[in-house]
Design an enzyme around this catalytic site. Structure first.
Site, short mmCIF file in Angstrom:
data_model
loop_
_atom_site.label_atom_id
_atom_site.label_comp_id
_atom_site.label_asym_id
_atom_site.label_seq_id
_atom_site.Cartn_x
_atom_site.Cartn_y
_atom_site.Cartn_z
N GLY A 106 -3.65 -1.66 3.26
CA GLY A 106 -3.29 -2.28 4.53
C GLY A 106 -1.88 -1.94 5.01
CD GLU A 114 -6.52 -7.82 0.67
OE1 GLU A 114 -7.61 -8.27 1.04
OE2 GLU A 114 -6.01 -6.79 1.15
CG HIS A 135 -9.64 -6.45 -2.85
ND1 HIS A 135 -8.40 -6.78 -2.37
CD2 HIS A 135 -10.04 -5.35 -2.17
CE1 HIS A 135 -8.06 -5.90 -1.42
NE2 HIS A 135 -9.03 -5.01 -1.29
CB SER A 170 -3.87 3.24 4.17
OG SER A 170 -3.20 2.00 4.14
CD GLU A 225 -9.15 -1.02 -2.92
OE1 GLU A 225 -9.58 -0.48 -1.90
OE2 GLU A 225 -9.01 -2.24 -3.03
CE LYS A 233 -8.57 -5.31 3.55
NZ LYS A 233 -7.27 -5.06 2.96
CG ASN A 273 -12.72 -5.43 1.54
OD1 ASN A 273 -13.34 -6.45 1.90
ND2 ASN A 273 -11.56 -5.49 0.90
C1 PEP Z 1 -9.20 -2.61 0.96
O1 PEP Z 1 -9.34 -3.64 1.59
O2 PEP Z 1 -9.74 -2.47 -0.13
C2 PEP Z 1 -8.40 -1.54 1.55
C3 PEP Z 1 -8.26 -0.42 0.89
O3 PEP Z 1 -7.84 -1.78 2.78
P1 PEP Z 1 -7.16 -0.71 3.77
O4 PEP Z 1 -8.12 0.46 3.86
O5 PEP Z 1 -7.03 -1.44 5.07
O6 PEP Z 1 -5.87 -0.31 3.17
#
Ligand code: PEP
Length: 248
Positions: A173, A97, A95, A213, A167, A12, A10
């Site tokens: 992040g 976000e 997601h 992460s 998630e 973003k 992803n």
């Molecule tokens: C994500 O954007 O879905 C995500 C898991 O980001 P990160 O791996 O940077 O935590």
């Protein structure tokens, strides 16, 4: 039944169209793997150059969002037909976000999921709890509610092709990966929820990812868990490290 591992990125709101093409070209030799599904979900404006750069490789291109109407007066939105015409096969929906900054709800996620299936796009449906919810001990209840609403009206034949990404919001992040035990526990609970909704056949086929992460060091243990079928990777999918995650 052996489920094919999914390594999905992803991006973003990162990479301009020319940067996207250059990054895909850099990643193509690093993510070669015939045994897994490698997907990069990129900003809408990057989709066409990303597709072009990924041509002939095993990288599939996905979108990061999609609207639930066919067309019309929805300034700034992207329709499912636009994504299909651009060669998109997957779309991330719900997601955290999008839920936090753009007011997405379980209900709008459900509308988008139904629309994606209608157009033959595979949804990568995200769910996850906040740190507060984890501390309150309501993680599983919260996730079950997110999953049940996201799948309202989805048929069993559609459901088995969907991808769910667990998630935890506190792990996105932040550099704080959930432990393999925490991730496995919730992914198993999601599979159980799908079993209650659709029966064992669908629950054994549907792929459930962990995201939060994930990096080259943590991917192997996570993806080796019985109910974790790969990862949704943010930050590390923008680096050559994504190749190490795919070929861990
Ligand atoms: C994500 O954007 O879905 C995500 C898991 O980001 P990160 O791996 O940077 O935590």
């Amino acid at each position: 039944m052996a489920r094919r591992i999914v390594a999905a990125g992803n991006w973003k709101m990162n990479e301009t169209p020319s940067e996207a093409a250059a990054l895909i070209k850099e990643l193509v030799p690093l993510v070669k793997n015939d045994e897994e599904d490698v997907i990069l979900c990129v900003p809408a404006i990057d989709i066409i150059p990303a597709k072009e750069a990924a041509k002939g490789s095993n990288i599939h291109i996905g979108a990061e969002n999609m609207y639930f109407e066919e067309k019309g007066a929805y300034t700034g939105e992207i329709s499912p037909a636009m994504l299909v015409d651009a060669g998109v096969e997957y779309v991330i929906l719900g997601h955290s976000e999008r839920r936090t900054y753009f007011a997405e709800t379980n209900e709008t996620v459900n509308k988008k999921v139904l629309k994606a299936f209608e157009h033959g796009i595979t949804p990568i449906i995200c769910c996850g709890e906040s740190l507060e919810q984890r501390e309150q001990g309501i993680t599983i209840d919260w996730i079950r509610q997110q999953v049940k609403i996201a799948f309202l009206g989805v048929t069993a034949d559609q459901a088995k092709t969907a991808i769910i990404a667990y998630e935890p919001i506190w792990a996105i992040g932040t550099g704080k990966t959930a432990t393999t035990a925490q991730a496995q526990e919730v992914c198993a609970a999601i599979r159980e929820c799908i079993k209650e909704l659709y029966g064992e056949g669908v629950s054994e086929e549907i792929r459930i990812l962990y995201g939060g992460s994930v990096n080259a060091k943590t991917a192997k243990d996570l993806f080796d868990q019985p109910d974790i079928d790969g990862g949704l990777v943010g930050g590390a999918s923008l680096k050559p490290e994504f190749g190490q995650i795919v070929n861990r």
